[in-house]
Motif scaffolding. Sequence first.
Motif, PDB file in Angstrom:
ATOM      1  N   UNK A 113      37.463 -28.752 -42.207  1.00 21.65           N
ATOM      2  CA  UNK A 113      37.780 -27.319 -42.090  1.00 21.65           C
ATOM      3  C   UNK A 113      38.619 -27.088 -40.837  1.00 21.65           C
ATOM      4  N   UNK A 114      39.768 -26.450 -41.031  1.00 24.86           N
ATOM      5  CA  UNK A 114      40.636 -26.204 -39.891  1.00 24.86           C
ATOM      6  C   UNK A 114      41.475 -24.953 -40.127  1.00 24.86           C
ATOM      7  N   UNK A 115      42.190 -24.518 -39.087  1.00 30.46           N
ATOM      8  CA  UNK A 115      42.973 -23.277 -39.182  1.00 30.46           C
ATOM      9  C   UNK A 115      44.354 -23.520 -39.778  1.00 30.46           C
ATOM     10  N   UNK A 139      42.208 -25.516 -45.164  1.00 32.58           N
ATOM     11  CA  UNK A 139      42.097 -24.138 -44.711  1.00 32.58           C
ATOM     12  C   UNK A 139      41.023 -23.444 -45.537  1.00 32.58           C
ATOM     13  N   UNK A 140      40.351 -22.481 -44.909  1.00 35.88           N
ATOM     14  CA  UNK A 140      39.191 -21.862 -45.573  1.00 35.88           C
ATOM     15  C   UNK A 140      39.557 -21.244 -46.914  1.00 35.88           C
TER      16      UNK A 140
END
Lengths: 333, 333
Positions: free
Chosen positions: A177-179, A209-210
């Motif tokens: 999970x990352x931006x 990305x979420x």
Amino acid sequence: MKVVVDGFGGDNAPLSVLQGSALAVKEYGVSIIMTGDESVLRKTAQEHNISVEGITFHHTEDVIEVCDDPTSIVKEHAQSSMAVAMKLLADGEADAFVSAGSTGAVVVGASLIVKRLKGIKRASIATVIPSQQGCFLLADAGANLECRPEMLTQFAMMGSIYMNRIIGVENPRIGLVNVGEEETKGRELQLETFSMLKESGMNFVGNVEARDIPLGKADVVVADGFTGNVILKLTEGLAKFLMGNIKDIFMGSLGGKMAAALVLKDMKKFKQKMDYKEYGGAPLLGSAKPVIKAHGSSDGYAYKNAIRQACDFVKQDVNGEIAKVLREQKAKA
Amino acid sequence: MKVVVDGFGGDNAPLSVLQGSALAVKEYGVSIIMTGDESVLRKTAQEHNISVEGITFHHTEDVIEVCDDPTSIVKEHAQSSMAVAMKLLADGEADAFVSAGSTGAVVVGASLIVKRLKGIKRASIATVIPSQQGCFLLADAGANLECRPEMLTQFAMMGSIYMNRIIGVENPRIGLVNVGEEETKGRELQLETFSMLKESGMNFVGNVEARDIPLGKADVVVADGFTGNVILKLTEGLAKFLMGNIKDIFMGSLGGKMAAALVLKDMKKFKQKMDYKEYGGAPLLGSAKPVIKAHGSSDGYAYKNAIRQACDFVKQDVNGEIAKVLREQKAKA
């Protein structure tokens, strides 16, 4: 196969625990040890006409509540139904453990009573969440708010084994999970974890990305427990909000009610697909023996599935496979 | 009122920028300065029959793309449509700035070209998101991955002023994103921010679990930019996933299509309620002058709303109010 269950954990305990256990005995031929106040358990079973065949009661009087400090499981509440059930697991009286009680207490109890697999830095609460592609495993979902890259890398490894052996996913795709998707995105934790996962030989598909999580971009979604907890709870809350609004539209007018009747079957199918109950509970990956945290609001059916999952965890030897990978890693290093 | 817009920022630029600007001139009587290649802009306007009355073009040839390093806005891309527009804002040629271009570049450009309000530690990208209660403001949505408690406390203060002055919420409720409601929950950052917010005199309603965010438990939802980015994008992705499945149910059978016809009006109303376009763009709170980041996929209507929001930001003197609060805090200290 013997599963020890915490008779007094969960919002609907002990009824749902009794119901789920009776179903599991009948359907899977498993033996159950149930901790808790024996007279209350027997009385509840009798009142609801639940068979106690295949269930052995282990009397305890205390209960650890959701509002109690999780660490009290080894102090004030060392004789609670959950703590005693964990001790029975640790002592080899049972092959696996299930509780729908306090997540915090399960995590602390597992760590201090059941202990971790040798070489595992932290045990991770991992949750199966429905997605466009079926489902994915989120690890960590809240057990470890602060994480180091080695911990996240171990969560990925354990999660991959779980998804393969229990859910049957071939070569699970691991996402961090990352931006942003690029390797250069994120905080120190993500940057370092990215390179560790890249070097790990696992099927690492990169940053996720979420917005791509519900679309099923990865089978194992790795995050620190703070982020994971936000993902888990936001998914719950948003599904409730959106589906609640759809329901209001259906129920708000005569036309809506007619519309609902027309799509009832498909909506039910979708609702079932989205239902956590189908997947049982959340495994505490890295625990020395199988520990399953059932959803707090589990009914008998969900509880039965959590017991099935505990049995699968044993039969599929998830811990044996984790230990094997750890040995291989050690040999390589 | 003069708003400078980045003619070449966004997926649908320059068309949507021209459309939105023309609408804004007509509806709000605002003057627009538009940066970008003048001949392309004029040609696009002509081809689409868009009036350029009230729009002054400021010719630039370069464009900073989403894939470019954000810091290039002050180096290789210092003459890009976005950088030049920001310079015009900084030099007082315009009252506010709007771009639908790269968020990273807007954040870096605002910080280095427009600068921050005196006393503000970090500017925050704040996003209005629909909820059960109407909407809430999420700050930070991704500008600051690492935060200190003082930063989160300032985001809360600025967000509160924004929700009050622009969205019209009386005494906005501030909530801190956390893994539990209790004061003792969370990491060091949450624990310290909790006590700062509690002492701040603001309308702090405590920790907010992610499941309660879409239900509207707080009007200003405060988080570090990593967590906020996950919340923003997961909300987008999950809404897309769930609404996509509902659409498939409606479109998948004759009965479904009939059902869709029956609830079409209500579904449209709900979809509109959930539409980011209604709220314009994301303000960069703490910037010395009004900077609005419009959604990358903005169409003309969304762009017009972002310009309206920029005008409101000026008229309602959001920055004046922030500066006033900072002065009062300084006087107290």
